[in-house]
Design a protein around this motif. Structure first.
Motif, PDB file in Angstrom:
ATOM      1  N   TYR A 262      38.694  72.344  42.550  1.00 30.50           N
ATOM      2  CA  TYR A 262      38.466  72.801  41.186  1.00 30.50           C
ATOM      3  C   TYR A 262      39.547  73.792  40.763  1.00 30.50           C
ATOM      4  O   TYR A 262      39.811  74.769  41.463  1.00 30.50           O
ATOM      5  CB  TYR A 262      37.079  73.427  41.075  1.00 30.50           C
ATOM      6  N   GLY A 263      40.197  73.475  39.643  1.00 28.86           N
ATOM      7  CA  GLY A 263      41.301  74.298  39.187  1.00 28.86           C
ATOM      8  C   GLY A 263      42.578  74.008  39.945  1.00 28.86           C
ATOM      9  O   GLY A 263      43.454  74.872  40.057  1.00 28.86           O
ATOM     10  N   HIS A 264      42.737  72.773  40.425  1.00 35.16           N
ATOM     11  CA  HIS A 264      43.919  72.409  41.202  1.00 35.16           C
ATOM     12  C   HIS A 264      45.021  71.909  40.267  1.00 35.16           C
ATOM     13  O   HIS A 264      44.787  71.067  39.402  1.00 35.16           O
ATOM     14  CB  HIS A 264      43.562  71.333  42.224  1.00 35.16           C
ATOM     15  N   ASP A 265      46.243  72.383  40.472  1.00 31.62           N
ATOM     16  CA  ASP A 265      47.384  72.028  39.630  1.00 31.62           C
ATOM     17  C   ASP A 265      48.568  71.706  40.530  1.00 31.62           C
ATOM     18  O   ASP A 265      49.071  72.585  41.235  1.00 31.62           O
ATOM     19  CB  ASP A 265      47.708  73.190  38.684  1.00 31.62           C
ATOM     20  N   SER A 266      48.995  70.464  40.547  1.00 27.63           N
ATOM     21  CA  SER A 266      50.060  70.101  41.470  1.00 27.63           C
ATOM     22  C   SER A 266      50.644  68.738  41.117  1.00 27.63           C
ATOM     23  O   SER A 266      49.953  67.866  40.610  1.00 27.63           O
ATOM     24  CB  SER A 266      49.522  70.066  42.908  1.00 27.63           C
ATOM     25  N   ASN A 267      51.945  68.563  41.400  1.00 25.08           N
ATOM     26  CA  ASN A 267      52.602  67.260  41.322  1.00 25.08           C
ATOM     27  C   ASN A 267      52.670  66.590  42.688  1.00 25.08           C
ATOM     28  O   ASN A 267      53.232  65.497  42.804  1.00 25.08           O
ATOM     29  CB  ASN A 267      54.031  67.424  40.789  1.00 25.08           C
ATOM     30  N   ASP A 268      52.164  67.234  43.704  1.00 21.64           N
ATOM     31  CA  ASP A 268      52.320  66.796  45.085  1.00 21.64           C
ATOM     32  C   ASP A 268      51.154  65.901  45.502  1.00 21.64           C
ATOM     33  O   ASP A 268      50.022  66.381  45.605  1.00 21.64           O
ATOM     34  CB  ASP A 268      52.390  68.029  45.994  1.00 21.64           C
ATOM     35  N   PRO A 269      51.362  64.597  45.744  1.00 25.93           N
ATOM     36  CA  PRO A 269      50.265  63.710  46.135  1.00 25.93           C
ATOM     37  C   PRO A 269      49.554  64.191  47.399  1.00 25.93           C
ATOM     38  O   PRO A 269      50.185  64.586  48.373  1.00 25.93           O
ATOM     39  CB  PRO A 269      50.969  62.363  46.380  1.00 25.93           C
ATOM     40  N   TYR A 270      48.250  64.197  47.353  1.00 21.24           N
ATOM     41  CA  TYR A 270      47.379  64.589  48.453  1.00 21.24           C
ATOM     42  C   TYR A 270      47.503  66.068  48.814  1.00 21.24           C
ATOM     43  O   TYR A 270      47.152  66.477  49.916  1.00 21.24           O
ATOM     44  CB  TYR A 270      47.592  63.698  49.682  1.00 21.24           C
ATOM     45  N   GLY A 320      37.876  78.381  30.035  1.00 20.62           N
ATOM     46  CA  GLY A 320      37.213  79.674  30.115  1.00 20.62           C
ATOM     47  C   GLY A 320      37.279  80.234  31.519  1.00 20.62           C
ATOM     48  O   GLY A 320      37.525  79.511  32.492  1.00 20.62           O
ATOM     49  N   ASP A 321      37.039  81.533  31.654  1.00 20.48           N
ATOM     50  CA  ASP A 321      37.144  82.192  32.955  1.00 20.48           C
ATOM     51  C   ASP A 321      36.098  81.721  33.949  1.00 20.48           C
ATOM     52  O   ASP A 321      36.294  81.826  35.161  1.00 20.48           O
ATOM     53  CB  ASP A 321      37.026  83.712  32.773  1.00 20.48           C
ATOM     54  N   ASP A 322      34.970  81.203  33.462  1.00 20.21           N
ATOM     55  CA  ASP A 322      33.898  80.796  34.365  1.00 20.21           C
ATOM     56  C   ASP A 322      33.934  79.312  34.691  1.00 20.21           C
ATOM     57  O   ASP A 322      33.020  78.793  35.329  1.00 20.21           O
ATOM     58  CB  ASP A 322      32.540  81.155  33.755  1.00 20.21           C
ATOM     59  N   ARG A 323      35.010  78.606  34.267  1.00 15.33           N
ATOM     60  CA  ARG A 323      35.108  77.171  34.499  1.00 15.33           C
ATOM     61  C   ARG A 323      36.450  76.839  35.141  1.00 15.33           C
ATOM     62  O   ARG A 323      37.502  77.125  34.558  1.00 15.33           O
ATOM     63  CB  ARG A 323      34.942  76.386  33.200  1.00 15.33           C
ATOM     64  N   THR A 357      30.822  78.771  37.201  1.00 15.05           N
ATOM     65  CA  THR A 357      30.304  79.918  37.944  1.00 15.05           C
ATOM     66  C   THR A 357      29.393  80.742  37.042  1.00 15.05           C
ATOM     67  O   THR A 357      29.786  81.139  35.929  1.00 15.05           O
ATOM     68  CB  THR A 357      31.450  80.800  38.455  1.00 15.05           C
ATOM     69  N   ASN A 358      28.178  80.988  37.511  1.00 13.31           N
ATOM     70  CA  ASN A 358      27.190  81.744  36.746  1.00 13.31           C
ATOM     71  C   ASN A 358      27.280  83.240  37.056  1.00 13.31           C
ATOM     72  O   ASN A 358      27.957  83.657  38.009  1.00 13.31           O
ATOM     73  CB  ASN A 358      25.788  81.216  37.046  1.00 13.31           C
ATOM     74  N   GLU A 359      26.566  84.038  36.283  1.00 11.63           N
ATOM     75  CA  GLU A 359      26.627  85.492  36.453  1.00 11.63           C
ATOM     76  C   GLU A 359      26.083  85.963  37.795  1.00 11.63           C
ATOM     77  O   GLU A 359      26.490  87.000  38.314  1.00 11.63           O
ATOM     78  CB  GLU A 359      25.862  86.173  35.321  1.00 11.63           C
ATOM     79  N   ASP A 360      25.142  85.191  38.388  1.00 14.77           N
ATOM     80  CA  ASP A 360      24.580  85.568  39.686  1.00 14.77           C
ATOM     81  C   ASP A 360      25.382  84.992  40.851  1.00 14.77           C
ATOM     82  O   ASP A 360      24.900  84.968  41.984  1.00 14.77           O
ATOM     83  CB  ASP A 360      23.118  85.123  39.777  1.00 14.77           C
ATOM     84  N   SER A 362      26.011  82.003  41.514  1.00  8.83           N
ATOM     85  CA  SER A 362      25.686  80.612  41.808  1.00  8.83           C
ATOM     86  C   SER A 362      26.662  79.719  41.038  1.00  8.83           C
ATOM     87  O   SER A 362      27.283  80.158  40.067  1.00  8.83           O
ATOM     88  CB  SER A 362      24.246  80.286  41.402  1.00  8.83           C
ATOM     89  N   THR A 363      26.821  78.489  41.490  1.00  9.88           N
ATOM     90  CA  THR A 363      27.773  77.583  40.852  1.00  9.88           C
ATOM     91  C   THR A 363      27.142  76.224  40.609  1.00  9.88           C
ATOM     92  O   THR A 363      26.210  75.808  41.315  1.00  9.88           O
ATOM     93  CB  THR A 363      29.032  77.386  41.724  1.00  9.88           C
ATOM     94  N   PHE A 364      27.655  75.548  39.595  1.00 14.35           N
ATOM     95  CA  PHE A 364      27.308  74.152  39.343  1.00 14.35           C
ATOM     96  C   PHE A 364      28.616  73.363  39.373  1.00 14.35           C
ATOM     97  O   PHE A 364      29.541  73.636  38.600  1.00 14.35           O
ATOM     98  CB  PHE A 364      26.617  73.973  37.999  1.00 14.35           C
ATOM     99  N   GLU A 365      28.696  72.389  40.289  1.00 14.71           N
ATOM    100  CA  GLU A 365      29.900  71.581  40.456  1.00 14.71           C
ATOM    101  C   GLU A 365      29.611  70.133  40.081  1.00 14.71           C
ATOM    102  O   GLU A 365      28.546  69.611  40.422  1.00 14.71           O
ATOM    103  CB  GLU A 365      30.390  71.650  41.911  1.00 14.71           C
ATOM    104  N   TRP A 366      30.553  69.506  39.398  1.00 12.87           N
ATOM    105  CA  TRP A 366      30.389  68.095  39.088  1.00 12.87           C
ATOM    106  C   TRP A 366      31.748  67.388  39.086  1.00 12.87           C
ATOM    107  O   TRP A 366      32.787  68.010  38.846  1.00 12.87           O
ATOM    108  CB  TRP A 366      29.677  67.896  37.745  1.00 12.87           C
TER     109      TRP A 366
END
Length: 512
Positions: A262-270, A320-323, A357-360, A362-366
């Motif tokens: 999550y939040g990955h930024d790259s031109n490099d395969p794998y 946003g900062d929480d995503r 990412t929630n205030e407590d 906890s996280t929700f990933e999809w």
């Protein structure tokens, strides 16, 4: 299929170059409304397929590995294993380029695990010789072609040329990177993950280049469960409804996530991938597939599963900062070899991944993936239970056994959602869906000497639900339920419906 294969590779290559160019020209961020796109690749990342390792290229070392490996493997099978297909000579080598390619019917494990691993050996040898990814891939193509045309008396295999090249890139790049990570634990483990290092380090006098410290998640799960399955031939005149029970099975599972998805930024395969490997064994149902070890197959339950996805390139738009979000091109490599069914796929496509990412804390990933299956397989008509698997082709003067699978193209999707508490307890659901169409010129015989009777679609879904309770930072316990369904829509033969449900409890060691 050759045109599709070439088009997908060309598209991936052009897109990667385009993203690389964008990264070099956009050091600053560009904003669109409230969404910010950072077009520069992550600091320290390599530049995709054409990245030059910071070291001397050893082309002869890489070529020597391919030649030695092919000669050694062929000689072993010929003189030690006594395999007829390895008894090659001038008759195979004379004008070898004129030999026509065919679909083969080799053992399932050989075609979709051993062949990708064979190609991965070429690939890892090239990477360990400081060749970039494109050079390593081209050397893998050369190694695969020389094996198919020069080291076997059988006709060159269409499916092997795909899985020993594209499949090998997926497997090889993951193992190459994991071998570097393994150096931090044990040199012996590192060589076990990447045996090509025995050759490359002997001649280059250096370990493969690359960085470490990229393991984002590492866990070992130990499930104990039971399963029940049912099959029905739709509108069949006779009584064919069949129920199978697998009373107990044990299926250890290793799961590795390389870099944060999550939040990955790259031109490099794998530069980011996930890899799941599971090997299960238990008591069989008594109704086995008609394969070479049929009697054993009836007595045991088995399940070998390899599921992976690797980002070919990725961007991390800011919502946003929480995503934390990742969008890009992905390569799916799936392999399921089960007592009850078979699935494999090699599928390039696109993926979006997000963590909220929630205030407590906890996280929700999809995640949502959609890919086109370059080449896949599905089991042949309920794994040939109670069907005569022998055939006689009077027209071509052939007879023998049918293979337990058909080669397919089509589409694949993966969907995932997980809610995770700050202490590690979580609940999640995963879905894999396949829509597979069978190639006509490789269809199996159905025991009556007729070919082409299974032309049609296989619609397959695998749904998995898990709930885990964290006992501490390293140990968790949980419960899992998995539902497999398949509806086969065919021409000239009855459609088939399959369903299997398995439930298990497990302990999990969360190493990272």
């Amino acid at each position: 299929m050759k045109r599709l294969f070439s088009s997908i590779l060309l598209l991936a290559f052009i897109a990667n170059l385009a993203f690389s160019q964008a990264a070099s020209e956009n050091a600053a961020e560009t904003e669109s409304g409230d969404i910010t796109f950072d077009l520069s690749a992550a600091e320290g990342e390599s530049n995709g397929w054409l990245h030059e390792n910071d070291g001397k290229k050893h082309y002869l070392t890489a070529l020597g590995l391919v030649a030695f490996y092919n000669v050694f493997l062929c000689s072993w099978n010929r003189y030690v294993g006594g395999r007829d297909w390895a008894k090659v000579g001038p008759s195979e080598w004379n004008r070898f380029w004129e030999r026509s390619m065919e679909w083969d019917k080799d053992w399932y494990w050989t075609n979709f695990v051993l062949h990708p691993y064979q190609g991965a050996f070429y690939y890892m040898g090239a990477r360990g010789s400081n060749l970039n990814k494109m050079e390593s891939f081209l050397l893998t193509v050369l190694g695969s072609a020389s094996w198919e045309y020069l080291c076997e008396t059988n006709a060159p295999s269409k499916n092997d040329m795909v899985y020993t090249t594209v499949g090998a890139f997926s497997v090889g790049e993951m193992l190459y990177r994991l071998s570097l990570e393994s150096d931090e634990i044990s040199k012996l483990l590192a060589f076990a993950v990447n045996p090509a290092r025995l050759w490359t380090q002997l001649f280059t006098r250096q370990k493969p280049l690359g960085t470490t410290g990229h393991i984002n998640e590492l866990s070992l799960r130990l499930p104990l469960g039971t399963a029940a399955a049912h099959v029905n031939l739709v509108d069949y005149d006779g009584d064919y409804d069949e129920t199978e029970i697998y009373p107990i099975f044990f299926s250890p599972e290793l799961y590795v996530v390389y870099n944060d998805p999550y939040g990955h930024d790259s031109n490099d395969p794998y530069s980011q991938f996930s890899l799941l490997f599971k090997a299960g064994i238990g008591k069989g149902s008594g109704n086995g597939a008609d394969c070479n070890f049929a009697e054993l197959d009836k007595k045991i339950y088995y399940n070998i599963r390899i599921i992976s996805d690797g980002m070919m390139f990725a961007r991390a738009p800011s919502f946003g900062d929480d995503r934390d979000t990742t969008i890009g091109m992905v390569m799916e490599y799936d392999f399921d070899w089960h007592s009850y069914y078979l699935i494999s796929s090699l599928a390039p496509g696109f993926a979006i991944k997000q963590r909220i990412t929630n205030e407590d804390d906890s996280t929700f990933e999809w995640q949502a993936h959609l890919a086109g299956i370059l080449l896949g397989t599905s089991d042949f008509y309920y794994y040939r239970r109670d069907f005569d698997s022998t055939y006689t082709d009077e027209t071509n003067g052939k007879s023998g056994l049918t293979a337990p699978y058909n080669y397919t193209i089509g589409f694949e999707t993966k969907l995932m959602a997980k809610y995770k508490q700050a202490n590690g307890s979580n609940i999640g659901v995963n879905f894999r869906g396949y829509a597979m169409y069978d190639f006509y010129d490789q269809l199996q015989y159905l025991g009556n000497g007729e070919r082409g009777t299974q032309l049609g679609w296989d619609l397959i879904g695998v749904t998995n639900v898990q709930a885990e309770l964290a006992l501490n930072k390293k140990v968790r316990i949980g419960i899992e339920d998995e539902l497999y369904t398949k509806y086969g829509i065919y021409e000239n033969i009855k459609n088939v419906f399959q369903v299997m449900n398995s439930t298990s409890v497990y302990a999990k060691i969360q190493a990272k």
